[in-house]
Enzyme design. Structure first.
Site, PDB file in Angstrom:
ATOM      1  N   SER A 155      27.001 -33.199 108.005  1.00 55.25           N
ATOM      2  CA  SER A 155      26.270 -33.883 109.082  1.00 55.25           C
ATOM      3  C   SER A 155      27.043 -35.103 109.535  1.00 55.25           C
ATOM      4  O   SER A 155      27.642 -35.817 108.719  1.00 55.25           O
ATOM      5  CB  SER A 155      24.888 -34.318 108.595  1.00 55.25           C
ATOM      6  OG  SER A 155      24.253 -35.158 109.556  1.00 55.25           O
ATOM      7  N   TYR A 164      19.378 -38.421 102.817  1.00 58.47           N
ATOM      8  CA  TYR A 164      19.920 -37.229 103.478  1.00 58.47           C
ATOM      9  C   TYR A 164      21.420 -37.375 103.721  1.00 58.47           C
ATOM     10  O   TYR A 164      22.215 -36.488 103.368  1.00 58.47           O
ATOM     11  CB  TYR A 164      19.185 -37.006 104.798  1.00 58.47           C
ATOM     12  CG  TYR A 164      19.750 -35.901 105.659  1.00 58.47           C
ATOM     13  CD1 TYR A 164      19.408 -34.572 105.425  1.00 58.47           C
ATOM     14  CD2 TYR A 164      20.617 -36.178 106.707  1.00 58.47           C
ATOM     15  CE1 TYR A 164      19.916 -33.554 106.213  1.00 58.47           C
ATOM     16  CE2 TYR A 164      21.128 -35.169 107.506  1.00 58.47           C
ATOM     17  CZ  TYR A 164      20.780 -33.858 107.263  1.00 58.47           C
ATOM     18  OH  TYR A 164      21.297 -32.859 108.055  1.00 58.47           O
TER      19      TYR A 164
END
Length: 253
Positions: free
Chosen positions: A142, A158
């Site tokens: 990501s 995350y």
């Protein structure tokens, strides 16, 4: 015929990657968690276009089930493609949850870790004996983990797991290189998927603000990322390894 495994392919980026890879003449084993119908739809789309695909259930957060999954993969390879190996692995399946550091429950942190970092680590380990030399691995990380990305409060856990996956990508590339296996990561920016309980659908008001920060003036779509994943498993990417490629349309550019 080559065969690829794509985890989390019942929707979003994984589904796009599976369909794109199949369109190149590669057989696909795609996995799903709760969305069995989405996986069936992906298989139907691939078969309608003349490809071959098999859907298998996988709980990426439960490593105790990985040996049984490996056995299911071996069976699918034998019965569908008359092979005992596969060629490419796309570690795409994931979850997302936002909370400030001060509010993060330990069980939520552990759940993110099991799915986003421990899962790809040990799933790849279990599947390596079935993987053919000269293949490839693509890990979906990501842009939230990138040093150049704009930091959004609430994504510390995350992004930390995704950052770990990006580091793991380089170590996999080093360790697997004697077998000619390439390992790369793609790091999507904000992409319209079902992640975080379909957040873009539930909170459409955030889309214009994200688009305004993106060079191309929109949020990403699953196929923007799926197309690159299909390219990375293809022979034209044979000289690319240990890279983490941001796919964000120029977010924060």
């Amino acid at each position: 015929m080559q065969v690829a495994i794509v985890t989390g392919a019942s929707s979003g980026i994984g589904q796009s990657a599976a369909i794109r890879i199949a369109a190149r003449g590669t057989g696909v084993i795609l996995t799903y968690g709760r969305n069995r119908q989405g996986a069936a739809d992906a298989v139907a789309t691939i078969e309608k276009a003349g490809g071959t695909a098999v859907a298998l259930h996988l709980d990426l957060g439960d490593s105790a089930g990985f040996d049984a999954f490996r056995d299911s993969v071996a069976e699918a390879l034998r019965t569908t493609w008359s092979r005992d190996t596969f060629d490419h692995l796309v570690n795409n399946a994931g979850i997302a949850q936002a909370s400030l550091i001060e509010d993060t429950a330990e069980e939520d942190f552990d759940r993110l870790m099991r799915v986003l970092l421990k899962g790809p680590y040990f799933l790849t380990q279990r599947l390596l004996p079935l993987m053919a030399d000269g293949g490839s691995v693509v890990n979906v990380s990501s842009s939230a983990a990138a040093a150049t990305s704009g930091l959004e409060p609430g994504y510390a856990a995350y992004a930390s797991m995704k950052g770990g996956l990006s580091v793991l990508t380089r170590y996999m590339a080093k360790e697997f290189s004697p077998r000619g296996i390439r390992v790369n990561a793609v790091s999507p920016g904000a992409t319209r998927t079902r992640l975080a309980d379909d957040a873009f659908t539930r909170f459409p008001e955030v889309v214009p603000a994200i688009a305004a920060k993106t060079a191309f003036g929109r949020v990403g779509e699953p196929d923007d990322v799926g197309a690159l994943i299909a390219t990375l498993v293809g022979d034209e990417s044979r000289w690319i390894t240990a890279q983490d490629i941001e796919v964000s349309g120029g977010y924060q550019l």
